[in-house]
Design a protein around this motif. Structure first.
Motif, PDB file in Angstrom:
ATOM      1  N   ASN A 522       0.857  -1.204  -0.030  1.00 58.64           N
ATOM      2  CA  ASN A 522      -0.088  -0.061   0.094  1.00 58.64           C
ATOM      3  C   ASN A 522       0.871   1.061  -0.026  1.00 58.64           C
ATOM      4  N   ARG A 524      -0.779   4.611  -0.087  1.00 57.92           N
ATOM      5  CA  ARG A 524      -1.805   5.213   0.480  1.00 57.92           C
ATOM      6  C   ARG A 524      -1.364   5.474   1.683  1.00 57.92           C
ATOM      7  N   LYS A 726      -6.477   6.973   2.917  1.00 56.06           N
ATOM      8  CA  LYS A 726      -6.809   6.102   1.888  1.00 56.06           C
ATOM      9  C   LYS A 726      -6.511   6.984   0.331  1.00 56.06           C
ATOM     10  N   HIS A 727      -6.335   8.123   0.306  1.00 59.14           N
ATOM     11  CA  HIS A 727      -6.178   8.710  -0.827  1.00 59.14           C
ATOM     12  C   HIS A 727      -4.932   9.201  -1.294  1.00 59.14           C
ATOM     13  N   SER A 728      -4.340   9.965  -0.214  1.00 63.23           N
ATOM     14  CA  SER A 728      -3.185  10.789  -0.469  1.00 63.23           C
ATOM     15  C   SER A 728      -1.893   9.356  -0.496  1.00 63.23           C
ATOM     16  N   TYR A 729      -1.043   9.677  -1.440  1.00 68.86           N
ATOM     17  CA  TYR A 729       0.272   9.134  -1.242  1.00 68.86           C
ATOM     18  C   TYR A 729       1.257   9.205  -0.129  1.00 68.86           C
TER      19      TYR A 729
END
Length: 781
Positions: A522, A524, A726-729
């Motif tokens: 992951n 995110r 859960k959206h930004s890296y």
């Protein structure tokens, strides 16, 4: 380390454990599904797996050690084992090797007819039925190599089980036949005859497998294990794994019986060989004795002799001692000659040699070694071919021992001949004294002497024959069963405890592995720890997830979680810029759709609820979104003011509803947004706006796409960098450190947006909670 420091350290360690625990508990649904599936798999495995049992047995090997210095050929005790007569010892390792020989297992398979396997079809799988089959198959193969074949057999109900139908597929060809019980049926693999066993027929499908004996033996070898548990004992343990306890016990019992019978037959073979030799000698000696007694009878009759004179009696009495010695020598010489003739006969090369001469211990030792070598060679032949170098070495050793025995006998013969010669000379002295005795009496004495020699030899052979016969009758195997074959009560496989443990381990391990791999791959932002590990920029606030992100959540009466979180930001701002008349807040992020406009709009409303006059500036000139959220027109605003530079900036500002929130929209999208932002009029614009508002909030573009946000940061007092769960890296967090370094910022803070309830973001520490204030209202957002 003092007490306070230790308590702090223990608290931090406990906190780490809780973090890990809550991190995985957020996936509790996945864990529940995997555990249920694993337990279901364990149940199906218990239901349909082949149950295996372990059969145990123990055999004690008796070590027979005969006294090598004994002076007797055969021990007279009836309880003495015959192997002791030949000075043999039983090695536990040798007996273990014999138990593992293929010959024994082949006899077990043949005697128990194990190559015919009876089966009964179930709902899902087929089970073997042992000693419960209503029919029995007798099989005669048509060749030495037997192919494994499976036959299905059905019994018509209307025939009262008098006929049957049989079918099979052998070598890609179908075989089908109808027959009656007790009839011989010719199949592609041989002749079979099916008979009834008397057991009841059930309404189930039956089948039987005719397997290759070699295949059955290999299967027995695979499931049979033999070992010597303790080097200090002479016990061999036998373990057999099977799915039918009764069958396993029968196989082990039969294997032990075959082994004991083989051991006993070996002893009988040695006894029979010795008896055969002695019987042949008794026959010859008896003939000689009968001839001599006949000569004595004829001599007396021809000479009319009824009694021996007193002179003859005295003469015989005087020479009795020498005659006894001579008789003894004659007996020994006869035995030596007999043994020498027996050992030199090529027909007796592989037959044991009875040690009929007891006087010479060297000879006895040679015979003992020779007999032992023969027995060991016979055992080797059971497992290896006769052309094997080991067998050839054994033959050479036997040949050398045989030569040594012959030399020993020849040496004894020479000694006895010398003794005989000496005794003959001494007897000749007495013969000179008998010259005065009538010739008839002298002849009688000679015949009597010869008769005594033959009679002594005959009695000696009869005695030994009886001893061997008694010993043969009392022969017992050199091994005994101390623990009969017995199956364990609980199955060896599958183990319920082990299977449940594995199921639970898989039920927990698989989702744990999935979570670990997911988190490893992951990129995110999932948790607060992800942020703290990738940047040193402090987090000022977390905003919970809302199902309606474009609706203002900061109404005056709202007591939701999101409302309280925005109030918390307002409170912290009082400490960050306490003396500023009109603080300016810039809101940016690394990439689009991270919630900048949502944060800006709701932050403005929360300040408005506190009586502040707030200006929202829509400075994302490329993709304006704030106007849409506030449902305001965007036909005028920042771009028109900067381009035309006419009128007051207040003419380009709109009031949002009846609140104290005002909006300067972006205006028409310009072709050169960056050039507009560096226009000197922008500085004048912010100076004038500070005079009319208590707070200015700038909604700027993402820092990764354009330089607009960096340009606007020279006007801001506080910069909020929005990170969306859960959206930004994770890599985007490094941009905050770069901004601090390149722009020399000391007022950059992170706001985490869209934190979802039930996730592992904060590991359960205060996120996703709800409030109740006594007004009949509560929220769980």
């Amino acid at each position: 380390m003092n007490v306070d420091t230790r308590l702090v350290k223990e608290k931090e360690e406990n906190l780490d454990v809780k973090k890990i625990l809550f991190k995985y508990l957020s996936y509790w649904k996945l864990y529940c599904i995997c555990i249920v599936l694993a337990l279901l798999g364990a149940f199906l495995f218990f239901r349909y797996a082949t149950t295996l049992y372990k059969i145990h047995a123990q055999v004690l090997i008796a070590q027979n050690q005969a006294n090598s210095t004994t002076s007797s050929f055969l021990q007279s005790s009836m309880m003495e084992d015959f192997s002791g007569l030949f000075n043999m010892t039983n090695s536990v390792n040798d007996e273990l090797a014999i138990l593992q020989t293929r010959d024994l297992l082949e006899k077990v398979v043949k005697d128990l007819n194990l190559n015919v396997i009876y089966q009964q079809s179930g709902v899902i799988n087929t089970k073997e039925i042992y000693q419960r089959s209503p029919f029995e198959v007798s099989y005669i193969p048509d060749s030495d190599s037997v192919l494994t074949a499976m036959f299905s057999i059905t019994f018509p109900k209307d025939a009262n089980y008098q006929t049957y139908e049989i079918e099979s597929k052998i070598s890609d060809s179908d075989f089908h036949a109808k027959s009656k019980f007790n009839d011989t049926l010719i199949t592609p693999v041989g002749k079979i005859c099916i008979t009834k066993t008397g057991k009841p027929f059930e309404n189930l499908d039956y089948s039987f497998v005719i397997a290759s004996p070699d295949e059955v033996i290999e299967n027995l070898i695979k499931n049979l294990s033999l070992a010597i548990p303790d080097k200090e004992t002479d016990v061999i343990t036998l373990d057999f794994v099977t799915n039918i306890p009764l069958k396993g016990e029968t196989i082990l019992r039969k294997l032990i019986d075959v082994y004991l019978n083989r051991n006993l037959n070996e002893k009988y073979s040695i006894s029979d060989s010795a008896l055969s030799f002695i019987n042949s000698r008794i026959t010859l000696v008896a003939e000689d004795l009968n001839n001599i007694e006949g000569d004595i009878q004829n001599f007396k009759q021809s000479n009319n002799l009824t009694d021996i004179s007193e002179q003859s009696k005295q003469l015989v009495a005087s020479s009795s001692s020498y005659l006894d010695k001579q008789n003894e020598v004659e007996v020994q010489l006869n035995v030596v000659e007999t043994m020498l003739k027996y050992i030199q006969d090529e027909k007796n090369n592989h037959r044991p040699v009875p040690a009929l001469l007891n006087a010479d211990p060297i000879f006895l030792a040679l015979v003992d070694k020779y007999n032992t070598a023969l027995v060991q060679r016979d055992r080797l032949v059971l497992t290896i071919q006769e052309n094997n170098p080991i067998i050839q070495n054994a033959d050479e050793q036997i040949s050398n021992l045989r030569s040594d025995i012959i030399k020993s006998l020849q040496s004894q013969e020479k000694v006895l001949l010398m003794s005989k010669k000496q005794l003959s000379y001494e007897n000749s002295q007495f013969s000179s004294l008998i010259k005065s005795v009538p010739a008839q009496e002298r002849r009688y004495v000679n015949l009597s002497r010869e008769r005594d020699v033959k009679q002594a030899l005959y009695l000696y052979l009869l005695q030994k024959k009886e001893e061997i016969a008694i010993t043969k009758a009392s022969n017992i195997p050199s091994a005994s069963v101390i623990a009969k074959p017995k199956s364990e009560y609980e199955p060896y496989f599958p183990s319920k405890l082990l299977t449940l443990a594995i199921a639970l381990l898989l039920g927990v391990g698989i989702p744990t592995g999935i979570v670990m791999v997911t988190q490893l791959l992951n990129t995110r932002v999932e948790t607060r720890e992800d942020i703290e590990e990738n940047t040193a920029t402090p987090i000022i606030a977390e905003i919970s997830h809302s199902d309606q992100p474009e609706v203002m959540l900061t109404d005056k009466e709202s007591r939701s979680v999101v409302s309280e979180q925005f109030r918390l930001i307002r409170t912290k701002m009082e400490f960050l810029v306490p003396a500023k008349k009109c603080p300016k807040i810039l809101i940016t992020s690394f990439m689009p759709s991270e919630g900048k406009s949502f944060i800006a709009a709701n932050l403005a409303h929360i300040y408005a609820l506190a009586g502040k006059k707030v200006l929202l500036m829509e400075l994302d000139l490329r993709k304006p979104k704030l106007s849409k959220i506030l449902k305001m027109p965007n036909n005028t605003g920042f771009t028109k003011y900067v381009v035309h530079q006419k009128n007051s900036p207040l003419d380009y500002i709109q009031q949002v509803g009846d609140s104290s929130v005002y909006l300067m929209g972006s205006g028409p999208i310009p072709p050169n947004p960056a050039e507009l932002l560096i226009n000197p009029i922008v500085t004048t614009l912010f100076s004038e706006l500070e005079q009319h508002f208590d707070l200015i909030i700038m909604d700027s573009p993402p820092v990764s796409a354009v330089a607009d946000a960096r340009i606007l940061m020279r006007f801001s007092d506080i910069n909020f960098y929005i990170v969306r769960q859960k959206h930004s890296y994770k890599n985007s967090l490094k941009a905050t450190d770069e901004l601090i370094k390149t722009e020399n910022l000391s007022n950059l803070y992170i706001v985490v947006n869209d934190v979802r309830k039930g996730t592992a973001y904060g590991y359960g520490y205060g996120y996703g909670y709800g409030y109740g204030y006594g007004y009949g209202y509560s929220s769980s957002k």
